[in-house]
Enzyme design. Structure first.
Site, mmCIF file in Angstrom:
data_model
loop_
_atom_site.group_PDB
_atom_site.id
_atom_site.type_symbol
_atom_site.label_atom_id
_atom_site.label_comp_id
_atom_site.label_asym_id
_atom_site.label_seq_id
_atom_site.Cartn_x
_atom_site.Cartn_y
_atom_site.Cartn_z
ATOM 1 N N GLU A 1 -6.988 5.532 7.370
ATOM 2 C CA GLU A 1 -6.690 7.128 6.536
ATOM 3 C C GLU A 1 -8.090 7.853 6.351
ATOM 4 O OE1 GLU A 1 -3.005 6.253 4.663
ATOM 5 O OE2 GLU A 1 -2.132 6.091 7.131
ATOM 6 N N ASN B 1 0.569 -0.875 -0.600
ATOM 7 C CA ASN B 1 -0.023 -0.059 0.373
ATOM 8 C C ASN B 1 0.664 1.194 -0.008
ATOM 9 O OD1 ASN B 1 -1.818 2.419 0.358
ATOM 10 N ND2 ASN B 1 -2.250 1.511 2.818
ATOM 11 N N LYS C 1 0.180 4.620 -0.917
ATOM 12 C CA LYS C 1 -0.529 5.196 -0.219
ATOM 13 C C LYS C 1 -0.316 6.457 -0.915
ATOM 14 C CE LYS C 1 -0.071 3.831 4.459
ATOM 15 N NZ LYS C 1 0.087 3.875 5.954
ATOM 16 N N SER D 1 3.181 -0.832 10.349
ATOM 17 C CA SER D 1 4.528 -1.176 10.304
ATOM 18 C C SER D 1 5.647 -2.661 10.179
ATOM 19 C CB SER D 1 5.060 -0.762 12.246
ATOM 20 O OG SER D 1 4.671 1.042 12.418
ATOM 21 N N GLU E 1 -5.401 -3.935 10.800
ATOM 22 C CA GLU E 1 -4.794 -3.168 10.979
ATOM 23 C C GLU E 1 -4.464 -1.930 12.806
ATOM 24 O OE1 GLU E 1 -2.329 -1.692 6.986
ATOM 25 O OE2 GLU E 1 -4.649 -0.606 6.866
ATOM 26 N N HIS F 1 -10.006 1.675 4.441
ATOM 27 C CA HIS F 1 -8.480 1.917 5.557
ATOM 28 C C HIS F 1 -8.560 2.723 6.111
ATOM 29 C CE1 HIS F 1 -3.861 3.147 6.119
ATOM 30 N NE2 HIS F 1 -3.628 2.216 5.849
ATOM 31 N N GLY G 1 2.833 2.889 9.991
ATOM 32 C CA GLY G 1 3.110 4.472 10.031
ATOM 33 C C GLY G 1 4.191 4.869 11.424
HETATM 34 P P1 PGA Z 1 2.319 0.938 7.629
HETATM 35 O O1 PGA Z 1 1.382 1.371 6.791
HETATM 36 O O2 PGA Z 1 3.217 -0.354 7.120
HETATM 37 O O3 PGA Z 1 3.515 2.121 7.113
HETATM 38 O O4 PGA Z 1 2.282 0.933 8.708
HETATM 39 C C1 PGA Z 1 0.318 0.158 6.924
HETATM 40 C C2 PGA Z 1 -1.208 0.283 6.149
HETATM 41 O O5 PGA Z 1 -0.898 1.590 6.996
HETATM 42 O O6 PGA Z 1 -1.570 -0.136 5.112
#
Ligand code: PGA
Length: 248
Positions: free
Chosen positions: A96, A4, A6, A211, A166, A94, A172
């Protein structure tokens, strides 16, 4: 195993990634996993062209879509537009999107249905905030999200889709859920699915995300209920993502 990206990489950078990644990724990884790359909309066509012309076995995914197939929805992208670009997966709900763009479970549910209507495989995301975890609401939160985001789907549809767990506090941040915490919550998700769709519970693929990196993937993938990973930051680097795919 999905990347992903983003809101990262323009279409030129996306092409460079694919060229580098295909040299790094090992055949073993390709044979045993569905490898999905989810670039921004603006890079889908470029990535699709490279995958197609070089006959690469990676799958293409989008990071979002709208629930209607066409119409006066300025700025939105529809399922039929994605399938025309050979997109096969779509990340929906997601955290976000839920947080910054106020996507409710009902909106996510409509998008999941639109994905199925268009022959796309949804990757439906759920997860709790740090506060919800600390207050002991993790299981309640994911149960609620699963029940409402997947409402009205058939056993067959759920069997063929992907759920991504998640924890929002792990996205992140460099903080991963321990493999055991991830396993426990994902086992709960499977139980909730079993309650409503007994035949789908063992077939639905459930990913962990938050992460994920080459250092923690082995332990995560060793858990009985974790079928894959949704990788954000570490998937921007072809070397790191290829390493993640070589989990033990
Ligand atoms: P990350 O993001 O691996 O940077 O923590 C995962 C995600 O939001 O899909």
């Amino acid at each position: 195993m999905a990347a992903n990206w983003k809101m990262n990489k323009n279409h030129i950078e996306a092409i460079h990634f694919v060229e580098e990644f295909r040299n790094r990724v090992e055949q073993k990884a390709i044979n045993r996993s569905d490898i999905v790359i989810c670039p921004p909309f603006t890079a889908l066509r470029s990535v699709q062209t490279v995958l197609d012309s070089e006959d690469l076995e990676f799958k293409l995914g989008a990071q979002n879509m709208y629930a209607e197939d066409s119409g006066a929805f300025t700025g939105e992208v529809s399922g039929p537009m994605l399938t025309k670009l050979a997109v096969t997966y779509v990340i929906l709900g997601h955290s976000e999107r839920r947080d910054y763009f106020q996507e409710s479970d009902e909106m996510v549910n409509n998008k999941v249905k639109a994905a199925f209507r268009n022959g796309l495989v949804p990757i439906c995301c759920v997860g709790e905030t740090l506060r919800e975890r600390e207050e002991g609401f993790t299981n309640k939160k994911v149960e609620w999200q699963i029940v409402h985001s997947l409402e009205g789907l058939t056993d067959e549809q759920i069997s063929g889709m992907v759920v991504a767990y998640e924890p929002i506090w792990a996205i992140g941040t460099g903080k991963t859920a321990t493999a055991q915490d991830a396993q426990d919550t994902i086992a709960t998700i499977r139980l909730v699915i079993r309650d409503h769709h007994p035949d789908a519970a063992d077939k639905v693929r459930i990913q962990y995300g938050g992460s994920v990196n080459p250092g923690n993937i082995d332990e995560l993938m060793a858990q009985p209920d974790i079928d894959g990973a949704l990788v954000g930051g570490a998937s921007l680097d072809p070397v790191q993502f290829a390493r993640i795919l070589m989990f033990e």
